[in-house]
Design an enzyme around this catalytic site. Structure first.
Site, mmCIF file in Angstrom:
data_model
loop_
_atom_site.group_PDB
_atom_site.id
_atom_site.type_symbol
_atom_site.label_atom_id
_atom_site.label_comp_id
_atom_site.label_asym_id
_atom_site.label_seq_id
_atom_site.Cartn_x
_atom_site.Cartn_y
_atom_site.Cartn_z
ATOM 1 N N GLY A 288 7.837 -13.847 0.890
ATOM 2 C CA GLY A 288 6.670 -13.572 0.030
ATOM 3 C C GLY A 288 6.143 -12.170 0.291
ATOM 4 N N SER B 216 10.282 -11.018 5.984
ATOM 5 C CA SER B 216 10.822 -10.129 4.953
ATOM 6 C C SER B 216 10.368 -10.613 3.582
ATOM 7 C CB SER B 216 12.345 -10.120 5.025
ATOM 8 O OG SER B 216 12.832 -11.378 4.592
ATOM 9 N N LYS B 217 10.719 -9.841 2.566
ATOM 10 C CA LYS B 217 10.390 -10.156 1.168
ATOM 11 C C LYS B 217 10.636 -11.623 0.810
ATOM 12 C CE LYS B 217 9.426 -6.237 -1.058
ATOM 13 N NZ LYS B 217 8.257 -6.267 -0.153
ATOM 14 N N ARG B 218 11.718 -12.128 1.352
ATOM 15 C CA ARG B 218 12.125 -13.511 1.132
ATOM 16 C C ARG B 218 10.969 -14.490 1.394
ATOM 17 N NH1 ARG B 218 14.998 -16.474 4.481
ATOM 18 N NH2 ARG B 218 14.862 -14.941 6.136
#
Ligand code: GLU
Length: 480
Positions: free
Chosen positions: A249, A245-247
């Site tokens: 990168g 996920s975005k977490r």
């Protein structure tokens, strides 16, 4: 045997995720390997969440990766239209049929009632499946959401091409939803109709859809439609083994592109997200992937996203480019102050890029890496000190470099001449004493290519200026 037809059916609700692109790619590879057809169909019936910008991004990102659909909203094809929102009329007859045959019914329950029922069932430790009291009424009520009347007590089994046999108990599925009304189909129903009408032979998709498969099989059975082959791809996990996920990168293809990864890199990297050729090879061209790809070699367990591998592959593909190709590719990544610099031009830039090419991991790094060729670098003079060398000794070292430069006539000023002179001067001594302050005076950085190549590009005059400036900086440091 029926022709192989695979498809990607993305919902345009976000920038194309690397997981979805990987699914597209495996569908593409499978189709190409078997001389089949890869279909791209847009699932945009969720009007609130769908966005044209995301749809355009799907087309552009796939085109950039070189994953070309044979049939799509852009290409057209024999089963057009390829957007669900443009196919709404085609779903109704199937829904009518399901209602007529008593396989579907109108469910009168509100969201709040369903939620209350779910909570109650969970408290009683029973599966939270809605088995609707209206399920035998068929068209009866005639309003509310349309649901499938799921048969009780059945075991539904399919053979996943990656995972083998998978079974579900129908009682756990409940009476799942098919459509909001006669003209607004919902996912499980619409996907079955589209896959059937587009003659899809293989459904290759993410493992998050495994539990939808028995529902889709029940709809196929009730309508007398054939069931395609299914293959569910493993999830992509971050290094901490949680879902990527975005977490972690960048996750969208456009983000990787912006960061300066090449399409060849991503294609190669995505192939290795869950697939391997059965040996240790890691570098593959598109043609090699089409040749070697096999669903049988796709793993069941989650595929870990390894950014070091991505950077390593990208460095490799960057090194394969000619300097001219590379200059072309890095244009969008060069800041205006370099592009507009009077010294900027292909002739001056070719040797610079050739020097940086072996060390480049991402195209976006290039501006920072070549900046000192165009601008006198700013740096902390303390950086000039080699290990425990005093400022006086550092200054003498720079003076010695200056003397060597002076000794080389303008016409013979080259990296090889510089190397020969400097190495002769150093003899058996510590190279760093002479070369570290010299390199810092030229680049202002801790890491760069060696000073001879840089000097050869900067020229004798600019080299002299920078070394003198370093000596002044040291003097100021002493005096200040
Ligand atoms: N629209 C679904 C998704 O984006 C497609 C699922 C499928 O391939 O059946 O996840």
């Amino acid at each position: 045997m029926a022709p192989i037809r695979t498809r990607l059916a993305p919902s345009p609700t976000g920038w194309l995720h690397i997981g979805t692109a990987r699914t597209a790619f495996f569908n593409y590879l499978y189709a190409k390997k078997h001389g089949g057809t890869f279909v791209l169909r847009i699932e945009d019936t969720d009007i609130e969440r769908s966005d044209k910008a995301f749809e355009t991004d799907i087309f552009e990102s796939l085109a950039w990766l070189g994953i070309k659909a044979d049939e799509s909203p852009v290409e057209g094809g024999p089963h057009a239209p390829y957007r669900q929102s443009e196919r709404l009329a085609s779903y109704r007859p199937y829904l009518e049929r399901l209602l007529e045959t008593g396989n579907a019914f109108y469910c009168p329950h509100s969201e709040a009632e369903l939620e209350a029922e779910r909570t109650k069932l969970m408290e009683q430790k029973r599966p939270p499946a809605h088995i609707c009291p209206s399920r035998d009424k068929g068209r009866g009520v005639g309003s509310g959401i349309i649901r499938f009347k799921t048969p009780r007590g059945r075991t539904l089994t399919f053979t996943d091409l990656i995972r083998g046999e998978i079974s579900f108990e129908s009682d756990l599925l409940g009476d799942f939803s098919l459509a909001k009304d006669l003209s607004i189909p919902l996912y499980n129903f619409a996907v079955v109709i589209d896959d059937h009408e587009m003659k899809i032979s293989h459904v290759i998709r993410g493992e998050d859809h495994i539990s939808n498969t028995p529902k889709q099989m029940l709809i196929q059975e009730a309508l007398g439609l054939p069931t395609p082959a299914y293959a569910h791809l493993p999830l992509i996990l971050g290094p901490d083994r949680s879902k990527l996920s975005k977490r972690h990168g960048a996750t969208a293809i456009r983000e990787f592109r912006e960061q300066g990864y090449l399409p060849e890199t991503l294609v190669n990297f995505m192939a290795l997200l869950g697939w391997n050729p059965g040996d240790n090879r890691e570098v593959f061209s598109m043609a090699e992937l089409i040749e070697h790809f096999d669903l049988g070699n796709v793993q069941k367990s989650g595929a870990i996203f390894n950014i070091e591998k991505l950077d390593w592959l990208n460095g490799g593909y960057i090194r394969k480019k000619s300097p001219a190709e590379l200059i072309e590719l890095i244009q969008p990544y060069l800041p205006p102050r370099i592009l507009n610099h009077p010294a900027y031009g292909t002739r001056t830039f070719e040797p610079i890029i050739a020097l940086e090419q072996p060390r480049l991991k991402k195209l976006s790094e290039v501006g920072e890496k070549v900046e000192y060729f165009f601008e006198v670098p700013e740096y902390d003079p303390a950086l000039l000190r080699w290990k425990q060398t005093s400022d006086d000794d550092t200054s003498s070292s720079l003076q010695q470099s200056l003397d060597i430069l002076e000794a080389i006539p303008e016409g013979e000023f080259s990296a090889r001449a510089l190397e020969a002179m400097f190495l002769a001067a150093i003899g058996a001594g510590d190279k760093g004493v002479l070369l570290w302050p010299l390199r810092v005076s030229l680049t202002g950085t801790r890491a760069s290519p060696g000073p001879f190549d840089i000097l050869a590009i900067l020229g004798k005059e600019e080299g002299r200026t920078r070394i003198r400036r370093a000596m002044e900086k040291l003097r100021d440091l002493g005096g200040g």
